[in-house]
Motif scaffolding. Sequence first.
Motif, short mmCIF file in Angstrom:
data_model
loop_
_atom_site.label_atom_id
_atom_site.label_comp_id
_atom_site.label_asym_id
_atom_site.label_seq_id
_atom_site.Cartn_x
_atom_site.Cartn_y
_atom_site.Cartn_z
N ASP A 4 -4.25 -13.53 13.37
CA ASP A 4 -4.08 -12.59 12.48
C ASP A 4 -2.56 -11.92 12.52
O ASP A 4 -2.09 -11.58 13.74
CB ASP A 4 -5.01 -11.11 13.07
CG ASP A 4 -4.88 -10.07 11.98
OD1 ASP A 4 -3.81 -9.98 11.26
OD2 ASP A 4 -5.56 -9.24 12.21
N ASN B 87 3.25 -8.82 13.57
CA ASN B 87 4.07 -8.17 12.59
C ASN B 87 5.30 -7.66 13.07
O ASN B 87 5.41 -7.17 14.26
CB ASN B 87 3.34 -7.11 11.97
CG ASN B 87 3.86 -6.87 10.60
OD1 ASN B 87 4.61 -7.42 9.75
ND2 ASN B 87 3.73 -5.48 10.26
N GLU C 74 0.91 -1.24 0.14
CA GLU C 74 0.07 0.23 -0.04
C GLU C 74 0.89 1.26 0.09
O GLU C 74 0.32 2.37 -0.11
CB GLU C 74 -1.09 -0.04 1.33
CG GLU C 74 -1.91 -1.13 1.06
CD GLU C 74 -3.03 -0.98 0.32
OE1 GLU C 74 -3.19 0.05 -0.17
OE2 GLU C 74 -3.57 -1.87 -0.25
N ASP D 198 -0.23 5.75 8.38
CA ASP D 198 -1.14 5.52 9.22
C ASP D 198 -0.64 4.57 10.22
O ASP D 198 -0.94 4.71 11.63
CB ASP D 198 -2.15 4.66 8.72
CG ASP D 198 -3.10 5.78 7.66
OD1 ASP D 198 -2.90 6.94 7.74
OD2 ASP D 198 -3.80 5.18 6.82
N GLY D 199 0.39 3.71 10.00
CA GLY D 199 0.94 2.62 11.10
C GLY D 199 1.79 3.71 12.05
O GLY D 199 1.58 3.38 13.25
N VAL E 275 -0.47 3.39 4.25
CA VAL E 275 -0.47 2.64 5.56
C VAL E 275 0.92 2.61 6.26
O VAL E 275 0.51 2.42 7.54
CB VAL E 275 -0.32 0.89 4.89
CG1 VAL E 275 -0.10 0.16 5.83
CG2 VAL E 275 -1.86 0.77 4.17
N ASN F 31 -1.34 -9.43 11.56
CA ASN F 31 -0.87 -8.19 11.78
C ASN F 31 -0.50 -7.95 13.19
O ASN F 31 0.30 -7.08 13.71
CB ASN F 31 -2.12 -7.03 11.44
CG ASN F 31 -2.20 -7.09 9.77
OD1 ASN F 31 -1.26 -6.31 9.40
ND2 ASN F 31 -3.24 -7.69 9.40
N SER G 95 1.98 -6.72 3.21
CA SER G 95 0.55 -6.67 2.99
C SER G 95 0.00 -6.20 4.50
O SER G 95 -1.29 -6.16 4.47
CB SER G 95 -0.08 -8.22 2.85
OG SER G 95 0.25 -9.12 3.61
N ALA G 96 0.81 -5.95 5.33
CA ALA G 96 0.28 -5.21 6.71
C ALA G 96 -0.62 -4.26 6.49
O ALA G 96 -0.41 -3.31 5.70
CB ALA G 96 1.59 -5.14 7.53
N ASN G 97 -1.73 -4.03 7.40
CA ASN G 97 -2.49 -2.88 7.52
C ASN G 97 -1.86 -1.71 8.60
O ASN G 97 -0.63 -2.23 9.05
CB ASN G 97 -3.85 -3.01 7.99
CG ASN G 97 -3.96 -4.02 9.36
OD1 ASN G 97 -3.06 -3.96 10.05
ND2 ASN G 97 -5.12 -4.92 9.49
N ALA G 98 -2.47 -0.78 8.81
CA ALA G 98 -1.95 0.20 9.67
C ALA G 98 -1.48 -0.28 11.02
O ALA G 98 -0.58 0.08 11.74
CB ALA G 98 -3.13 1.41 9.85
#
Length: 353
Positions: free
Chosen positions: A284, A289, A15, A22-23, A19, A286, A306-309
């Motif tokens: 999960d 991570n 992303e 945001d993270g 991302v 994430n 592919s990790a989200n925030a």
Amino acid sequence: MSLPRIAIDAMGGDEGVRVMIDGAALARRRHDRFKFLLVGDETRIKSALESHPNLRASSEILHTEGVISGEEKPSQALRRAKGTSMGKAIEAVKLGHAGAAVSAGNTGALMAIAKLSLRTMPGIDRPALAALLPTLGDNDVVMLDLGANTECDSRNLVQFAVMGAAYARVATGREQPRVRLLNIGSEEIKGTDEVRDAVAILRGAASDLSMSFDGFTEADKICRGEVDVVVTDGFSGNVALKAVEGTARFVADLLKRGFSSSLRSKIGFLISRPATELLKHHLDPNNHNGAVFLGLNGIVVKSHGSANAAGVANAVAVTARLLEENVTERITADLARLGGSTLRMPRVQEESA
């Protein structure tokens, strides 16, 4: 007290900027001691920072337009590393402008650039990629190597055990981490010469390293909670990791299919929802991570592409803890207790031949 700045490769990952920023912002909200060096395209970073004034106030931007793609070979990435966000983030650690670097970019490129720029610690032949995996026990398990070195000799495995134990003491708080080598069986006669030689070395050195060492473990016991550190070569480690992740997705998909197969199943899902939500949270990726390159003269952490925030925030939290607990100094101290000689001795069988 503020921690050293953490350099963020803002351009890495599937992303990219959104991302990663945001993270970092989420990590900053959770821990106001964090400060960042955001590396990448200044215009895009400033745009992403508009909704995160708290992060903006605690960050500096280092502009660069170059990006390492996910398809680039490590050799290609090395040739143009200096002009990329990944290369500049690692260079910031080398120059002391940041205490650690985090990237969600190309793993092979990150390993190659980090190794060339930061070099390995004295007494360590090769760095290893280590990560935390969930278990049925009270603590996560540290597993290494997960792909940095496809072929390893006994000395590499012993060094990985030293580094993994030091990391486990930071990550789990256990003063005597339970360390095992991954093998095809628990019997002493099984496995390659390399793993059997490494066991012989570790049995004689474990008491000096503040670890509990008792030989081998098998792949089906990795997540049982019976061990704190699993040591293996990068080829076997990566295969085992993918198998664990694939099994977790299989179980989750199987449950989803089962609960949606009939009205009775859907009612059953509503009744068991608290348990399934707990399972979902536990599996999960994430929530676990942040893989660490151990053995370098500096801290480099790899986030899932592919990790989200929330995943990026966890990778930042892992990085901060490594800085706070001085994991590099802990490894150095363990190596010093052995004087380096045990870790660099020839393979046992060669010595006796």
